[in-house]
Write a protein that holds these residues in place. Structure first.
Motif, PDB file in Angstrom:
ATOM      1  N   GLU A1132     -15.375  14.787  55.569  1.00 47.63           N
ATOM      2  CA  GLU A1132     -14.320  15.480  54.814  1.00 47.63           C
ATOM      3  C   GLU A1132     -14.041  14.752  53.506  1.00 47.63           C
ATOM      4  N   GLY A1133     -13.950  13.423  53.604  1.00 49.72           N
ATOM      5  CA  GLY A1133     -13.681  12.643  52.398  1.00 49.72           C
ATOM      6  C   GLY A1133     -14.829  12.755  51.411  1.00 49.72           C
ATOM      7  N   ALA A1134     -16.067  12.732  51.957  1.00 47.83           N
ATOM      8  CA  ALA A1134     -17.233  12.836  51.064  1.00 47.83           C
ATOM      9  C   ALA A1134     -17.211  14.176  50.342  1.00 47.83           C
ATOM     10  N   LEU A1135     -16.825  15.241  51.071  1.00 45.80           N
ATOM     11  CA  LEU A1135     -16.762  16.567  50.437  1.00 45.80           C
ATOM     12  C   LEU A1135     -15.686  16.596  49.362  1.00 45.80           C
ATOM     13  N   LEU A1136     -14.548  15.962  49.665  1.00 43.49           N
ATOM     14  CA  LEU A1136     -13.480  15.932  48.656  1.00 43.49           C
ATOM     15  C   LEU A1136     -13.967  15.194  47.412  1.00 43.49           C
ATOM     16  N   GLY A1137     -14.705  14.100  47.629  1.00 36.53           N
ATOM     17  CA  GLY A1137     -15.247  13.342  46.500  1.00 36.53           C
ATOM     18  C   GLY A1137     -16.212  14.188  45.691  1.00 36.53           C
ATOM     19  N   LEU A1138     -17.027  14.962  46.425  1.00 37.27           N
ATOM     20  CA  LEU A1138     -18.009  15.823  45.746  1.00 37.27           C
ATOM     21  C   LEU A1138     -17.278  16.898  44.946  1.00 37.27           C
ATOM     22  N   LEU A1139     -16.229  17.443  45.549  1.00 38.55           N
ATOM     23  CA  LEU A1139     -15.443  18.479  44.870  1.00 38.55           C
ATOM     24  C   LEU A1139     -14.928  17.940  43.541  1.00 38.55           C
ATOM     25  N   ASP A1140     -14.606  16.654  43.546  1.00 42.73           N
ATOM     26  CA  ASP A1140     -14.031  16.069  42.340  1.00 42.73           C
ATOM     27  C   ASP A1140     -15.076  15.927  41.236  1.00 42.73           C
ATOM     28  N   LYS A1141     -16.347  15.688  41.642  1.00 43.35           N
ATOM     29  CA  LYS A1141     -17.370  15.448  40.610  1.00 43.35           C
ATOM     30  C   LYS A1141     -18.074  16.726  40.197  1.00 43.35           C
ATOM     31  N   ASP A1150     -17.098  26.930  47.477  1.00 38.56           N
ATOM     32  CA  ASP A1150     -17.642  26.742  48.823  1.00 38.56           C
ATOM     33  C   ASP A1150     -17.131  25.455  49.468  1.00 38.56           C
ATOM     34  N   ILE A1151     -17.059  24.388  48.659  1.00 42.49           N
ATOM     35  CA  ILE A1151     -16.570  23.120  49.217  1.00 42.49           C
ATOM     36  C   ILE A1151     -15.126  23.302  49.683  1.00 42.49           C
ATOM     37  N   LYS A1175      -3.290  11.793  50.866  1.00 42.08           N
ATOM     38  CA  LYS A1175      -2.441  10.813  50.195  1.00 42.08           C
ATOM     39  C   LYS A1175      -3.273   9.988  49.213  1.00 42.08           C
ATOM     40  N   ASP A1176      -4.506   9.630  49.639  1.00 42.42           N
ATOM     41  CA  ASP A1176      -5.359   8.847  48.741  1.00 42.42           C
ATOM     42  C   ASP A1176      -5.647   9.613  47.462  1.00 42.42           C
ATOM     43  N   VAL A1177      -5.897  10.922  47.618  1.00 44.28           N
ATOM     44  CA  VAL A1177      -6.206  11.708  46.419  1.00 44.28           C
ATOM     45  C   VAL A1177      -4.967  11.801  45.533  1.00 44.28           C
ATOM     46  N   LEU A1178      -3.821  12.064  46.161  1.00 42.36           N
ATOM     47  CA  LEU A1178      -2.608  12.260  45.359  1.00 42.36           C
ATOM     48  C   LEU A1178      -2.091  10.941  44.782  1.00 42.36           C
ATOM     49  N   ALA A1179      -2.384   9.849  45.478  1.00 41.67           N
ATOM     50  CA  ALA A1179      -1.861   8.561  45.005  1.00 41.67           C
ATOM     51  C   ALA A1179      -2.396   8.256  43.615  1.00 41.67           C
ATOM     52  N   ALA A1180      -3.574   8.819  43.299  1.00 40.39           N
ATOM     53  CA  ALA A1180      -4.151   8.556  41.978  1.00 40.39           C
ATOM     54  C   ALA A1180      -3.213   9.042  40.886  1.00 40.39           C
TER      55      ALA A1180
END
Length: 2048
Positions: A1132-1141, A1150-1151, A1175-1180
């Motif tokens: 899930e985290g890897a997908l979120l990271g991919l979504l960001d890039k 799709d992601i 939280k990690d994503v929003l903490a940024a």
């Protein structure tokens, strides 16, 4: 195939198979072996090793295919690495021997290749174990390469790569040799060999230092050479090599400086210079270039430039984001320098310049946009701004020269133009991506972004001006608050500088671009801007002719502004339409004669201006038609038409004008043509029917003009081919990450692609998909595509003869040309004709006669055999569409036959590919040509072609065509599935991997076959399982293929298989394959991976997630960075990271869907994990905020400081997996938080109950509950709500609102009386405060208002001082609202202030409603407060305080609020009027909306009116409609006093209205809005709105005055009841139905009051007269008749029956007879159902009160039937003796009905008496209905009903002997009941009957039942009560007898007392017995004693006599009294504690 699953090869089974099956069998065995070896024990392997090695090596000689040889090699390597290694040298020798063999025959080739592959894998796996043998091996392999063909070279390169990988540093001796060999391969003919060589060199550079030190220059030159003539894959591979080597050279200077003496240090400048040389001079090296340059012939080939561009990106990506941040300024200046004038060669032609600019933009986008986080992007934007400022100086110099009328020094200007274009584009894209997070950047005055961009708007170069305008548009879309300001600024500059040509065009571009941005800004711009722009445009057009120097620019600018204005839509344009139409009419000559005079008069310049102006006008009208379709009424169309004929006339004259005036008119005339064609294409063809022939003539000329040398196929055709067929044409037409630059390679050398300056009019259009900047093509090309489109439209509208003529003309013109020109003409003609077929198919038209068909066919067939593959593809599609339009099976069969014949005899690739595709396409539009022999013929031919190994192209096209047929032939294809599958597998196993296009087509075939088989694949028969195995085998082969697109095919095939046969797909293997490719460099592969994941997680999210983590933990091999992340943060985290890039919108979508599916199925189980991710994503955003506010100098230092620390500590990275995520990712994370909360809500109450959660957490620590994470939730909401990004703020406020709503009621266990949210009030206040700052956009403020009201209303905070913080925010907004329209925000559209105002009013309304409700509840609790026990007194005080306090908070502003609320309702009422009343709306708009923005304002009213209505109703009722607000001055209700009406002249206002009129108006306003809404609430109307509306009506009728209005107006009442009836029928919700019933009750109550009042006043008036003569009031008058539709009673009955029958269908007499309802079966209603029935009964019992006596008689039977029916149906025993709610209600209703005055009124008394007797009989009959069911019938309810009859009706109803007898019978039976509850209740009821004042009623009961009661009490002496229930029965008995004694006549009383006292005394116990007695006996003793103490004194004489006569009794009594006195002290204290131990259970409702 199962036989293949063994450790050793099953030779017996193997030998029985045919040649092809053997290959399959071997592959299956090797696949199995690959899985088996790693898990087999060492001992087993050693035991079988010898045999296995033999079997494997013998396979080498069997000429294995490519996939088989790879597997074979892998298995050998694994076998040796797990088993013994001593025979490995023999194997190596054997391989070397095979390679050395002199046999060069093709049949021996696979064996040699297999040996090469084996060597590679053996060395890769075993590495240094193999000692020094590698030198011989490498030497041998390199020797073999000298005369190897391409396949051999390919495999040798890959093997060398593996050898290098395995040996590492040990291979140094061979490095040089390998390097030499790879160098030659890097420029090989075969592209696959180049790719392999690049991979080999990439591996080599890990150890071979010389590659990035001494030989660096030659490696770089070599790479440039390799780019020449390369394809996409080569460019990817070589750019990766080049980028990596340069990055290595730059970074590893420290390590190697000491080891090598001659090592020169490489600096960043050197690296950049090397790359720059390639970019600017290409591959011709550093020496040779000079000669060519002198000749002036050298131009860099495009593929080299594109390759170098990709290498730049790889170079920067390898060095990473932090490196880029540090070195950005150096990097930027180098990149921009590539297009500067210091390299004139690169930008010598416009085409080169555009190509270079694209490359530079791509480098910047991919690095700055792709790698940097938001902070770094802002810093980068500042750098770019600096660059723009530097270049601006040049512009300033140029402009100042320009003013001196001297010729500008052109080189200076052109020097800067391309650099500026690139810088501006990147700046625009950066800010566009940053969105509102870029706000601090724009506020930073030291950078001056806006100033920089606006300053270059007047640059002399048009491309810079237009790009600057585009950049402004990007800024406007990103920061909507700037749109208005920028518009104002640009318009102001435009007006000020309208004599400077550059300024006129520049600023008009800017204004047009900004107008185009408005549709992307939901908040819009003020309506008045349209007027300003229109004025400016008119001014420019009118003044164009005054000054010839700038007339051209003014003309263009004026029309551009008008065209852009159209994008604002009908609301704005309709005001200016007459002026626009006038301008349109004036720009064209009004008659042909005028055109002639124009021709004679003009010169070149005037024609140029004229053509520009007219093209602009055409464009403006086209824009009008596209964007304002709503205004295109017939009348407007009629006014648009007149200029068209003269426009067409001019079109026909253009060529002669062009001839007269020469080349200067070339572009204007082309643009004019294009714009005219574009306009005609969007107008209805009927409009220009008369000009058809003239236009078509011009179109044909344009399409067949031969001087056009541009091959535009890449632009014209892709849209006409089917997207699936484009896959055939290689990756260039597919979507890739490099599409932006790769596009230029598609086109001929004469064009590099589109660019904005070619057509400034495109600046206001919507963006093309996925591209940032619009890229219109040069006019010469655009005109052809416009002509083609128009031809398509017109061809379908002309006559048949005309069609034939046109087609023949086109055919002739093709014949007359030759060579490449012919191809170009053919291309134009086919594209135009294909478009016309599309139109014909869409409008179901026919093509025409035989001749037309023949010509059409000739046209298409010619193209089908063209050399251009794209044209063949389009022609095949065109052929199929032709067949579709003709739709005649014979014609279709003929077409197919032509292709069959051609394919049988043709040998050339071109015709074989074209015709094979044509066969597949024919199937596409005809849904399968349903004849089987036709199918067989197609399949047969395509089978043959697909095996033609001489031409991979033919194979690929034939297989693609086959895949279309498989897909489209449907069930007919089933017979062919097996052979096709075998063919596909055979080819997969044998076609060389270099032919990727064949493999891709095979993949499509396999996919189509799997789809055809579908769910059958689940079957278990042998045939099916064989097919399934083959499919899986095919997928496995494709997964192993080196080509990424083939791997993508494999994944989508497995996805299909998983859908149809999920059990048979190995999920863990599939997931591991997906994780490996998640970060592939191929976009299509990433898309396939995510699409597959999306499907998998819908079914098995948890498994997928576990497999991914398990895979990463197990795997020994190094993973790509994304997968390292999986270890820490899961898939899930890897997908979120991919979504960001990721930048591709489809992939991002799709992601998001994949993550949403995972969240819905797993969020509750993995709660902490998901919350931590979010939280990690929003903490940024929190980090970002802290930095953004610091000033810039510091920011850069901190940024550098951060970088250093990050590099030194790795741990930092681990804690923060998401580095600077983009705002869009953060918004998604906030949405996820909302979804998690709603998932938890569905999962159970423990998530919202802290005590329960903590308990369960202690029981099982793995459990996790949302309420335990509340602090995190609040923190996330706070971080999001206070971000720079507006979208994120909205999402954050949404999260906050949900948190407040869901957790408001959760109590805090440690502080009773408080709730858990209370501790977060500071956070909530802090999150809301910024949203009310003046610069906040209105949508954020509106959302914040909702949160405020939710927070205040939730009651979380009880202390007023704490509430004041949030309350203050609402007060400040209210002040803003009071300021009215004058104080409106000038930045946005007026409707946004409507939105904000209504949000504020709605928020206040919600708070007021809650305050009033709390106050109500409090009054209710006050009434019951005597029951409140001490412990809860404090909390009670809190409640009272907060409710009244809350009301006090609102009270202060209530006067203002009520006025504003009424004004808003007034507006709403006007806006809901139907369109035909539009003329009645006020011209200047309402209080809160303006007339122009009425449409935009509507939705805001719709979303907030309901609560405002309810609040207004509550306010009006609280004032009782009596007071008129004192500060309202003179009331004018039709427009309440708000600042807008205050200054109006008094003459416009009516005279003073009386308070009565004011109230009436208000009453009708509320009633009108409610009825209008409730009449037809849309199916999507929110429940809250309906309920609020009903509550408002309840509140309204709670007060006497409105009740008198509705009571006095019967029609109104009936209408309301009918509306409510309809509502109840259409809405199932119990809440709505209950609220509606409450309104009905109040309406009825109002009618009752009205009737009472009339009766009273009549009695007063006729005081003296006789009562008889009083007129009858109430419905039914004298006759008792009720008129449906007019009668209130009838409407009420209808509504109640509707409710009752819905809940209890048995009440419907029609139903009761039907078999559907079994008689006598009792139903237990739901709680809601019971409440509804009870409410309806209450209403029913009130009905007679509004009837006249006669009327009451006519409704009574119905009412009685319904009430008794409910009683009968729902009287069921409940366990605890409680009465069901419905029974209680029906008894209550019965009592109300029986005691109605009508029962005693003279006119109706007899009728009532008869009816009531019948009703009593019905009740009595209930007992006798069914004997079997007696036990579940509740006697108590029926007895109570009888008692109600006895006590509430007049005596003559129940004293009839037969009835009385039956009633007494029932009581007798009940007294003998075994059930103590029944006995007890029976005593209570008799108690009430015995006390009836009328003796005729009570005596018969006493006579019949008293003896048995006394008898029962006497029996009790012997059997003492066992339990509380029995005790109670005795106590009730005693009470009844006591009452009897009191009621008896004097003479009998003594006798009764004498009987009664001994019984009582017998209940007393002596002292000894008391100690051992049961509790019941003790209580009985006490009760008896008390009763004796009461009775004794009353009847003292009898008492004394009795005592005297019986001494035992006396003694017993005395001892009891003594004992009582002793314990009296103790008793008192006990009694205080439990007062009601002995009191009887009271009935819930005391009916009697």
């Amino acid at each position: 195939m199962e036989l293949a699953h063994s450790l050793l090869l099953n030779e017996e089974a193997y030998n029985q198979l045919g040649e092809f099956q053997k290959a399959e069998f071997i592959f299956e065995w090797l696949q199995f072996l690959e899985k088996l070896l790693p898990v087999t024990s060492r001992a087993d392997i050693r035991e079988n090793q010898k045999k296995l090695v033999e079997q494997l090596t013998s396979l080498l000689n069997n000429s294995p295919g490519p996939p088989t040889r790879r597997l074979l090699a892998k298995n050998l390597a694994v076998l040796y690495s797990t088993g013994d290694t001593f025979s490995v040298y023999q194997t190596i020798d054997k391989c070397n021997e095979l390679i050395r063999s002199k046999d060069d025959s093709p049949s021996y080739l696979p064996t040699k290749l297999a040996a090469v592959v084996c060597l590679g894998y053996l060395y890769k796996k075993l590495g240094r174990i193999l000692g020094n043998s590698f030198t011989d091996t490498v030497g041998n392999v390199l020797k073999a390469m000298k005369n190897a063909e391409s396949q051999g070279r390919y495999e040798i390169m890959l093997s060398l790569q593996n050898i290098l990988n395995g040996l590492g540093a040990a291979a140094v001796p061979c490095h040089r040799d390998i390097y030499k060999a790879a160098r030659s391969c890097l420029t090989d003919r075969s592209m696959a060999v180049r790719c392999a060589a690049a991979k080999c060199l990439l591996e080599l550079q890990n150890e071979a230092i010389f590659m990035w030190s001494t030989d660096l220059d030659s490696v770089v030159t070599l790479c440039f050479k390799s780019f020449e003539g390369s394809n996409y894959d080569v460019r990817l591979a070589v750019s990766k090599l080049l980028g990596t080597i340069l990055a290595r050279a730059l970074t590893s200077k420290q390590i190697t400086a000491s080891t090598k003496h001659n090592f020169r240090r490489v600096s960043l400048e050197d690296v950049m210079e090397l790359l720059g040389t390639g970019f600017l001079r290409g591959s011709c090296g550093f020496l040779r270039a000079s000669g060519d340059m002198l000749k002036g012939t050298s131009s860099v080939s495009r593929d080299v430039r594109v390759g170098v561009t990709q290498a730049y990106v790889v170079f920067v990506s390898t060095l990473g984001a932090q490196w880029l941040e540090r070195n950005f300024s150096a990097f930027l200046s180098h990149i921009l320098d590539l297009v500067s004038q210091s390299h004139p060669k690169a930008v010598q032609s416009a085409m080169d310049a555009i190509g270079c600019r694209r490359c530079v933009s791509f480098i910047l986008r991919a690095t700055v946009g792709g790698l940097l986080g938001e902070k770094a992007q802002i810093a980068a934007a500042k750098e770019i701004c600096q660059a723009i400022w530097k270049l601006k100086k040049v512009v300033d110099a140029a402009i100042s020269d320009g003013n001196l009328e001297t010729k500008i020094n052109t080189t200076d200007v052109t020097a800067s133009q391309h650099v500026l274009v690139c810088a501006l584009q990147e700046l625009g894209s950066l800010i566009h991506g940053l969105g509102t997070t870029a706000a601090p950047l724009l506020q930073d005055s030291s950078t001056g972004v806006l100033e920089a961009v606006i300053s270059v708007i007047v640059h002399p170069s048009i491309s810079v001006r237009v790009t600057a305008a585009w950049c402004l548009r990007c800024i406007a879309v990103a920061l909507p608050s700037h749109v208005s300001l920028l518009l104002d600024r640009c318009i102001e500059r435009l007006s000020a500088l309208k004599s400077c040509p550059e300024a006129v065009t520049g600023y008009s571009f800017a204004v047009a671009a900004l107008l185009g941005a408005v549709k992307h800004c939901p908040l819009g711009i003020p309506h008045g801007k349209g007027k300003v722009i229109m004025t400016v445009a008119e001014d420019l057009l009118c003044s164009a002719s005054q000054n010839s120097r700038i007339s051209l620019q003014r003309m263009q600018a004026g029309w551009l502004l008008i065209a852009a204005l159209m994008t604002l839509g009908p609301a704005v344009v309709q005001h200016h339409l007459p002026r626009i139409l006038l301008l349109w009419k004036c720009i064209f000559p009004s008659s042909p004669k005028d055109l002639e005079t124009e021709k004679t008069r003009g010169d070149a310049f005037t024609w140029q201006v004229t053509l520009e102006g007219r093209a602009g006008a055409l464009c403006a009208i086209k824009s009008f038609v596209s964007h304002c379709a709503g205004l295109l009424t017939d009348e407007v169309v009629q006014r648009l038409l007149p200029p068209l004929p003269s426009a067409v006339d001019l079109l026909t004259q253009l060529s002669s004008i062009y001839k007269s005036y020469g080349n200067s008119l070339k572009t204007p005339s082309t643009v004019y043509r294009q714009k005219l064609y574009e306009l005609l294409a969007v107008l209805p063809p009927k409009a220009y029917e008369g000009d058809f022939s003239a236009i078509l003539k011009e179109l044909v000329t344009d399409l067949t003009v031969t001087d056009s040398q541009i091959d535009a196929s890449a632009f014209l055709l892709p849209s006409l081919c089917h997207e699936n067929d484009l896959l055939l044409l290689g990756p260039l037409l597919q979507e890739t990450d490099h599409r932006f630059i790769e596009e230029q390679l598609l086109l001929g050398n004469s064009i590099a692609g589109g660019s904005l300056e070619y057509d400034p009019y495109s600046i206001y259009e919507k963006f093309a998909k996925g591209d940032s900047v619009p890229k219109p093509l040069p006019p010469a090309l655009s005109v052809i595509s416009a002509a083609g489109r128009l031809f398509g439209v017109m061809f379908s509208h002309i006559t048949e003869s005309h069609r034939l003529q046109v087609l023949e003309q086109l055919l002739n013109s093709i014949k007359q040309t030759k060579g490449s020109r012919q191809q170009i003409v053919q291309l134009h003609v086919v594209s135009a004709f294909s478009t016309s077929l599309k139109h014909l198919a869409n409008c179901k038209g026919s093509l025409g006669s035989e001749e037309v068909r023949r010509s059409a066919l000739m046209l298409v067939m010619g193209a089908l055999e063209s050399n251009n593959p794209l044209l063949r593809c389009a022609a095949a599609e065109c052929l199929a569409r032709l067949a579709q339009v003709v739709s005649d099976s014979a014609f279709t069969a003929g077409l197919a036959q032509v292709s069959f014949d051609k394919l049988k005899c043709a040998r050339d690739v071109v015709s074989r590919t074209g015709h094979s595709l044509a066969l597949g396409c024919l199937y596409r539009y005809l849904g399968g040509i349903s004849s089987t022999q036709h199918l067989n013929a197609c399949v047969g031919i395509l089978y043959t072609l697909s095996q033609d190994s001489t031409s991979p192209d033919v194979q690929a096209w034939a297989l693609h065509s086959l895949s279309l047929i498989v897909d489209l032939a449907g069930p007919l294809y089933h017979v062919h599935v097996e052979p096709t599958l075998s063919l596909v597998l055979m080819l997969l196993l044998s076609v060389p991997p270099a032919y990727a296009e064949v493999h891709q087509s095979l993949g499509r075939c396999l996919n189509a076959l799997i789809t055809t088989l579908g769910p059958e694949l689940q079957g278990s028969s042998t045939a099916v399982s064989a097919l399934r195995t083959s499919c899986l085998l095919g997928c496995a082969v494709m997964q192993d293929n080196p080509d990424c697109l083939v791997q993508a095919q494999a994944i989508s095939c497995l996805q299909q298989l998983h859908m149809f046969a999920p059990r048979h797909v190995n999920l863990s293997n599939l997931v591991s394959c997906l994780c490996m490719n998640l970060c592939s460099s191929y976009l299509l592969l990433r898309r396939a991976v995510v699409a597959c994941l999306r499907q998998l997680v819908q079914r098995e999210a948890a498994e997928v997630s576990e497999y991914a983590v398990a895979l990463v933990k197990e795997s020994k091999e190094d993973f790509t960075p994304a997968d390292v992340n999986i270890r820490e943060i899961g898939l899930e985290g890897a997908l979120l990271g991919l979504l960001d890039k990721e930048l591709d919108p489809r992939l991002c979508q799709d992601i998001k869907e994949t993550l949403t599916h995972m969240l819905t199925s797993m969020a509750v189980e993995k709660l902490s994990f998901w919350l931590k991710l979010c939280k990690d994503v929003l903490a940024a955003s929190a980090d970002f905020n802290t930095v953004a506010s610091i000033d810039t100098t510091q920011e850069e230092e901190t940024a550098k400081g951060d970088d250093v620390s990050v590099l030194t500590s790795d741990s930092d990275d681990r804690f923060h997996p998401f580095r600077n995520p983009r705002w869009s990712t953060r918004v998604f994370a906030a949405e996820c938080v909302c979804k998690i909360i709603s998932q938890c809500e569905n999962a159970g109450s423990a998530h919202f109950d802290i005590t329960l959660a903590q308990e369960r957490k202690q029981r099982d620590s793995r459990d996790d509950f949302l309420v335990l994470h509340l602090a995190d939730l609040v923190r996330m909401a706070f971080m999001a709500a206070t971000d720079h990004s507006d979208q994120l703020r909205l999402s954050g406020l949404q999260v906050l609102q949900i948190i407040v709503r869901k957790f408001a009621a959760v109590p805090e266990p440690e502080f009773p009386g408080h709730v858990i949210l209370e501790q977060y009030q500071a956070n909530v206040g802090a999150a809301l405060r910024p949203a009310f700052a003046p610069e906040t956009p209105p949508d954020v403020t509106a959302k914040a208002c909702q949160v405020c009201s939710a927070w205040i209303a939730s009651g979380v905070v009880s202390d007023l001082n704490d509430l004041r913080r949030v309350h203050q925010l609402l007060v400040s907004s209210l002040l803003k609202v009071q300021a009215g329209k004058e104080a409106q925000n000038e930045q946005y559209n007026e409707s946004t202030s409507t939105m904000e105002v209504l949000a504020v009013l709605k928020a206040w309304a919600e708070v007021y409603i809650v305050a009033i409700e709390k106050q109500k509840n409090q009054c209710d609790t006050h009434k019951h407060s005597l029951k409140i026990v001490n412990s809860s007194e404090e909390s009670y005080r809190d409640v009272t305080f907060s409710a009244s306090g809350l009301l006090d908070l609102v009270q202060a502003d209530l006067g203002t609020l009520s006025r504003l609320w009424l004004a808003a309702l007034q507006d709403f009422a006007l806006l809901t009027l139907p369109p035909e009343y539009a003329s009645q709306l006020p011209a200047e708009g309402g209080t809160f909306y303006t007339a122009e923005t009425i449409e935009n304002a509507r939705p805001h009213y719709y979303s907030s009116w309901a609560l405002i209505l309810y609040a207004t109703a509550l306010w009006l009722t609280s004032t009782g409609f009596i007071v008129v607000d004192p500060d309202e001055g003179v009331t004018n209700l039709s427009r309440p006093v708000t600042p807008t009406t205050m200054c109006q002249d008094s003459s416009t206002r009516p005279l003073v209205k009386s308070p009565e009129d004011v109230n009436t108006d208000r009453f009708h306003l509320i009633l009108g809005i409610s009825v209008e809404f409730l009449c037809s609430p849309g199916s999507d109307a929110a429940m809250e709105n309906i309920i609020a509306c009903l509550h408002a009506l309840q509140a309204l009728f709670d007060v006497p005055w409105p009740r008198s209005k509705i009571g006095g107006d019967q029609e109104l009442g009936v209408e309301l009841l009918n509306v409510l009836h309809r509502l109840i029928l259409t809405r199932e919700s119990p809440d709505i139905q209950l609220a509606a019933l409450e309104v009905v009750r109040l309406i009825l109550f109002a009618a009752q009051e009205h009737v009472k009042e009339k009766r009273r006043s009549a009695e007063v008036d006729d005081g003296a007269a006789e009562k008889e003569t009083l007129p009858e009031f109430g419905e039914g008058k004298d006759t008792g008749g009720l008129v449906p539709g007019k009668s209130l009673v009838f409407a009420t009955l209808e509504l109640c029956v509707c409710i009752l029958v819905r809940q209890l269908p048995q009440l419907n007499p029609k139903l009761t007879c039907s078999p559907a309802v079994p008689p006598g079966k009792h139903l237990l209603l739901s709680e809601d159902g019971s409440r509804l029935v009870a409410a309806a009964l209450v209403i029913l019992s009130d009905v007679p009160a509004i009837c006249s006596p006669e009327g009451s008689v006519s409704v009574l039977p119905t009412i009685l039937y319904l009430i008794i029916g409910v009683l009968k149906e729902t009287a069921v025993k409940l366990r605890d003796g409680q009465l069901p709610l419905t029974v209680a209600a029906s008894l209550q209703a019965l009592k109300g009905l029986l005691s109605s005055p009508m029962a005693r009124a003279e006119k109706s008394q007899n009728a009532w008496t008869d009816l009531l007797r019948s009703a009593l009989v019905t009740v009595l009959d209930c007992w006798d209905q069914v004997d079997g069911l007696l036990q579940e019938l509740d006697e108590i309810s029926l007895l109570t009903a009888i008692t109600v009859f006895v006590t509430s009706t007049s005596p003559e109803v129940t004293t009839v002997e037969c009835l009385q007898k039956r009633c007494i019978e029932k009581f007798k039976t009940a007294l003998d009941s075994k059930d103590p509850l029944v006995q007890c209740k029976c005593y209570q009821l008799l108690h009430s009957i015995f006390q009836h004042p009328n003796k005729t009623v009570s005596y018969p009961y006493i006579h019949s039942l008293a003896p048995s009661i006394v008898g029962k009490l006497q029996e009790t002496e012997k059997a003492k009560p066992e339990n509380a229930a029995e005790l109670q029965v005795i106590q009730e008995g005693i009470k009844v007898v006591t009452a009897l004694t009191a009621a008896a006549e004097e003479q009998h009383r003594a006798h009764l007392v004498a009987c009664f006292l001994p019984i009582l005394i017998s209940f007393l116990l002596d002292e000894n017995a008391l100690v051992s007695a049961t509790i019941s006996a003790k209580n009985l003793h006490e009760f008896a004693l008390q009763t004796l103490m009461q009775i004794g004194p009353q009847y003292s004489s009898v008492f004394k006599k009795l005592m005297a006569s019986s001494p035992t009794m006396k003694a017993r009594l005395e001892s009891a009294i003594k004992g009582n006195q002793e314990s009296i002290k103790v008793k008192t204290t006990k009694h205080a504690k439990n007062p009601a131990k002995s009191s009887s259970i009271q009935l819930k409702t005391n009916f009697l």
